[in-house]
Design a protein around this motif. Structure first.
Motif, PDB file in Angstrom:
ATOM      1  N   VAL A 227       0.849  -1.191   0.000  1.00 18.36           N
ATOM      2  CA  VAL A 227       0.000   0.000   0.000  1.00 18.36           C
ATOM      3  C   VAL A 227       0.886   1.244   0.000  1.00 18.36           C
ATOM      4  N   LEU A 228       0.654   2.107  -0.965  1.00 20.12           N
ATOM      5  CA  LEU A 228       1.333   3.397  -1.052  1.00 20.12           C
ATOM      6  C   LEU A 228       0.298   4.479  -0.802  1.00 20.12           C
ATOM      7  N   ASN A 229       0.497   5.247   0.246  1.00 21.65           N
ATOM      8  CA  ASN A 229      -0.442   6.316   0.583  1.00 21.65           C
ATOM      9  C   ASN A 229       0.303   7.643   0.605  1.00 21.65           C
ATOM     10  N   ILE A 230      -0.206   8.614  -0.147  1.00 20.85           N
ATOM     11  CA  ILE A 230       0.360   9.960  -0.099  1.00 20.85           C
ATOM     12  C   ILE A 230      -0.773  10.929   0.188  1.00 20.85           C
ATOM     13  N   SER A 231      -0.835  11.382   1.418  1.00 23.96           N
ATOM     14  CA  SER A 231      -1.809  12.395   1.846  1.00 23.96           C
ATOM     15  C   SER A 231      -1.019  13.558   2.418  1.00 23.96           C
ATOM     16  N   THR A 232      -1.319  13.971   3.650  1.00 21.23           N
ATOM     17  CA  THR A 232      -0.503  15.001   4.290  1.00 21.23           C
ATOM     18  C   THR A 232       0.937  14.529   4.386  1.00 21.23           C
ATOM     19  N   SER A 233       1.134  13.325   4.900  1.00 15.93           N
ATOM     20  CA  SER A 233       2.441  12.675   4.912  1.00 15.93           C
ATOM     21  C   SER A 233       2.399  11.555   3.878  1.00 15.93           C
ATOM     22  N   ALA A 234       3.307  10.592   3.964  1.00 15.36           N
ATOM     23  CA  ALA A 234       3.335   9.511   2.973  1.00 15.36           C
ATOM     24  C   ALA A 234       3.796   8.225   3.649  1.00 15.36           C
ATOM     25  N   GLN A 235       3.227   7.108   3.222  1.00 16.14           N
ATOM     26  CA  GLN A 235       3.603   5.814   3.772  1.00 16.14           C
ATOM     27  C   GLN A 235       3.658   4.775   2.658  1.00 16.14           C
ATOM     28  N   LEU A 236       4.602   3.856   2.810  1.00 11.19           N
ATOM     29  CA  LEU A 236       4.701   2.684   1.944  1.00 11.19           C
ATOM     30  C   LEU A 236       4.798   1.485   2.862  1.00 11.19           C
ATOM     31  N   THR A 237       3.897   0.522   2.691  1.00 12.33           N
ATOM     32  CA  THR A 237       3.843  -0.579   3.660  1.00 12.33           C
ATOM     33  C   THR A 237       3.574  -1.905   2.975  1.00 12.33           C
ATOM     34  N   VAL A 238       4.039  -2.971   3.626  1.00 13.74           N
ATOM     35  CA  VAL A 238       3.821  -4.334   3.152  1.00 13.74           C
ATOM     36  C   VAL A 238       3.696  -5.249   4.373  1.00 13.74           C
ATOM     37  N   SER A 239       2.911  -6.298   4.238  1.00 12.10           N
ATOM     38  CA  SER A 239       2.735  -7.253   5.339  1.00 12.10           C
ATOM     39  C   SER A 239       3.996  -8.069   5.524  1.00 12.10           C
ATOM     40  N   SER A 272       7.014   8.377   5.963  1.00 12.53           N
ATOM     41  CA  SER A 272       7.695   9.637   5.698  1.00 12.53           C
ATOM     42  C   SER A 272       6.872  10.812   6.219  1.00 12.53           C
ATOM     43  N   LEU A 273       7.560  11.799   6.748  1.00 14.97           N
ATOM     44  CA  LEU A 273       6.894  13.019   7.199  1.00 14.97           C
ATOM     45  C   LEU A 273       6.652  13.985   6.043  1.00 14.97           C
ATOM     46  N   ASN A 274       7.094  13.599   4.853  1.00  8.81           N
ATOM     47  CA  ASN A 274       7.042  14.488   3.698  1.00  8.81           C
ATOM     48  C   ASN A 274       6.188  13.884   2.596  1.00  8.81           C
ATOM     49  N   GLY A 275       5.018  14.471   2.388  1.00 16.15           N
ATOM     50  CA  GLY A 275       4.092  13.994   1.373  1.00 16.15           C
ATOM     51  C   GLY A 275       3.402  15.170   0.715  1.00 16.15           C
ATOM     52  N   GLY A 276       2.069  15.183   0.806  1.00 19.83           N
ATOM     53  CA  GLY A 276       1.307  16.289   0.257  1.00 19.83           C
ATOM     54  C   GLY A 276       1.618  17.615   0.936  1.00 19.83           C
ATOM     55  N   ASN A 277       2.103  17.550   2.196  1.00 21.43           N
ATOM     56  CA  ASN A 277       2.461  18.790   2.895  1.00 21.43           C
ATOM     57  C   ASN A 277       3.625  19.513   2.210  1.00 21.43           C
ATOM     58  N   VAL A 278       4.492  18.766   1.524  1.00 20.31           N
ATOM     59  CA  VAL A 278       5.590  19.392   0.787  1.00 20.31           C
ATOM     60  C   VAL A 278       5.036  20.197  -0.388  1.00 20.31           C
ATOM     61  N   LEU A 279       4.112  19.602  -1.123  1.00 20.75           N
ATOM     62  CA  LEU A 279       3.485  20.319  -2.237  1.00 20.75           C
ATOM     63  C   LEU A 279       2.716  21.536  -1.743  1.00 20.75           C
ATOM     64  N   ALA A 280       2.022  21.378  -0.602  1.00 16.79           N
ATOM     65  CA  ALA A 280       1.280  22.504  -0.037  1.00 16.79           C
ATOM     66  C   ALA A 280       2.217  23.645   0.344  1.00 16.79           C
ATOM     67  N   THR A 281       3.391  23.299   0.878  1.00 18.73           N
ATOM     68  CA  THR A 281       4.373  24.314   1.239  1.00 18.73           C
ATOM     69  C   THR A 281       4.929  25.007   0.008  1.00 18.73           C
ATOM     70  N   PHE A 282       5.148  24.233  -1.060  1.00 21.34           N
ATOM     71  CA  PHE A 282       5.626  24.808  -2.325  1.00 21.34           C
ATOM     72  C   PHE A 282       4.601  25.783  -2.890  1.00 21.34           C
ATOM     73  N   VAL A 283       3.322  25.388  -2.870  1.00 17.34           N
ATOM     74  CA  VAL A 283       2.262  26.273  -3.370  1.00 17.34           C
ATOM     75  C   VAL A 283       2.194  27.544  -2.530  1.00 17.34           C
ATOM     76  N   ASP A 284       2.310  27.396  -1.217  1.00 11.85           N
ATOM     77  CA  ASP A 284       2.299  28.559  -0.328  1.00 11.85           C
ATOM     78  C   ASP A 284       3.469  29.493  -0.634  1.00 11.85           C
ATOM     79  N   MET A 285       4.637  28.920  -0.923  1.00 14.41           N
ATOM     80  CA  MET A 285       5.807  29.733  -1.265  1.00 14.41           C
ATOM     81  C   MET A 285       5.559  30.528  -2.545  1.00 14.41           C
ATOM     82  N   VAL A 286       5.007  29.873  -3.569  1.00 17.82           N
ATOM     83  CA  VAL A 286       4.721  30.562  -4.830  1.00 17.82           C
ATOM     84  C   VAL A 286       3.700  31.679  -4.594  1.00 17.82           C
ATOM     85  N   ALA A 287       2.692  31.390  -3.748  1.00 16.50           N
ATOM     86  CA  ALA A 287       1.677  32.405  -3.453  1.00 16.50           C
ATOM     87  C   ALA A 287       2.296  33.621  -2.766  1.00 16.50           C
TER      88      ALA A 287
END
Length: 424
Positions: A227-239, A272-287
């Motif tokens: 499972v690969l999840n990228i939301s605010t943060s990001a996770q990759l997991t396997v059983s 990972s502590l770095n997921g969608g929040n990185v993109l959000a920070t980039f957008v905020d910087m451009v703004a």
């Protein structure tokens, strides 16, 4: 005829799943069906709960508990009363690792609203979330080693308790009485003490479960899936294989953590502590840059434009290491950009390189080769950032050699309900 037969049957019981997430609250009603379970109704509300922390400074990350509970009550009020009245079990999930304090017997108070009794927080602290950064590596190294295979990190509740003890009290002995009793996932913690938005008094409430495990439980049916999840943060997991036991002592330098799962299983997780929040920070910087130039562009419009620009660029020689929020196993590491050439300075090039960097950073923690060696044949892609960002999906498919499947119902509220449904 079919309608009259159905009318004579008792209405099936429902299970309610609740996910108190980092940015939103979700509630899902699960009903039994001949071939399993179906989601009857669901509702989601943004919490808008972030608040400043004068005590912790810029590293603090706190949320207003009243806003979270208000969003929860709004979710339940929006669900059909007729189905809520059939709820027999409640499963609860939420963002992991944080902590909130309340005075004994004064954590909440019950009031009357349009849909009947409901509760509101009373004498409670802010929620110090998993994103909190007040505990420095130096401070963490001064704490006792945990008797666990999981290392201590800033944002973890116990570390935050030690931070408060050191800041406010002379005696640094840990208040063990604050810790909850540990129970099996899906077992009953108690019952509702009165009707709640139509939910009957006496409905069974399960022990709270981590949102990550519940999200995985909602979709992972084969051990050959990752499972690969990228939301605010990001996770990759396997059983992990059946019977696996994690090491007895933690390895703070390890990028992979073994999370306890259901039925005594474990998940290997690159969190990972770095997921969608990185993109959000980039957008905020451009703004902010556009504002400094005397222009006004709303962030949603900026996000749309940079994704469109990145889609027009098939590749970028830029190399972005996006760890602007650090990582638990290397908290001192910051972000960096290399291979900068004049030909790769457009917003499209930078955005594509940033998206690729988010995926590559996650795969550096749990390499694709390791997944293949563990027998992974398919990647289940999920998360809000992955769902709305075609560039991220393209980079995921570029990096993983096996099929990537989207659209699976990866939902912590549904997972929490499924756990209770299977154990009721």
């Amino acid at each position: 005829m079919a309608g009259s037969k159905a009318a004579g049957r008792p209405a099936p019981a429902c299970v309610l799943g609740i996910d108190l997430g980092t940015t939103s609250v979700k509630a899902a009603l699960l009903m039994g069906a001949e071939q399993g379970q179906v989601v009857a109704e669901s509702c989601s509300r943004e919490t808008q709960a972030y608040t400043s922390s004068l005590e912790a400074g810029p590293q603090g990350m706190e949320q207003n508990v009243r806003r979270i509970v208000r969003a929860l009550n709004e979710c339940l009020a929006a669900l059909p009363q007729q189905q809520l009245q059939r709820v027999s079990h409640i499963g609860i999930s939420g963002q992991m690792h944080g902590i909130v304090f309340w005075k004994r017997d004064k954590g909440c108070k019950w009031t009357e609203c349009g849909t009947g009794p409901t509760f509101e927080p009373e004498e409670v602290s802010h929620l110090i979330t998993w994103q909190d950064g007040r505990c420095s590596p130096t401070f963490l190294s001064s704490l006792p080693l945990p008797q666990s295979h999981i290392s201590l990190a800033t944002g973890f509740g116990c570390a935050t308790v030690y931070w408060y003890l050191k800041k406010r009290l002379k005696n640094s002995g840990f208040p063990v009485h604050l810790l909850p009793e540990v129970g099996d996932p899906g077992s009953i913690a108690g019952r509702t003490i009165c009707a709640w938005h139509g939910i009957p008094k006496g409905a069974k409430v399960g022990i709270a479960l981590g949102d990550f495990q519940c999200s995985v439980y909602s979709c992972l049916t084969e051990r050959t899936d990752a499972v690969l999840n990228i939301s605010t943060s990001a996770q990759l997991t396997v059983s992990m294989p059946l019977g696996f036991q994690p090491p007895e002592t933690p390895d703070p330098s390890s990028a992979v953590t073994y999370f306890p799962y259901f039925n005594d299983d474990y998940l290997a997780v690159a969190a990972s502590l770095n997921g969608g929040n990185v993109l959000a920070t980039f957008v905020d910087m451009v703004a902010r840059w556009t504002e400094e130039l005397g222009l006004q562009v709303q962030e949603p419009a900026i996000y749309t434009k940079i994704i469109e620009a990145a889609l027009a660029q098939n590749d970028s020689k830029l190399s972005v290491h996006p760890t602007i929020f650090g990582e638990r196993h290397i908290p001192e590491q910051l972000a960096s950009v290399t291979n900068i050439a004049v030909s790769d300075l457009s917003l499209g090039h930078v955005t594509r390189a940033l998206c690729r960097g988010i995926v590559e950073n996650l795969c550096s923690m749990l390499p694709v080769q390791h997944l293949m060696e563990m027998g992974v044949r398919r990647i289940l892609g999920s998360g809000s950032a992955l769902a709305r960002n075609e560039v991220l999906r393209q980079e995921v498919e570029r990096i993983f050699p096996c099929p990537v499947v989207y659209g699976k119902d990866v939902d912590a509220a549904v997972g929490a309900a499924m756990v209770m449904f299977h154990r009721k």
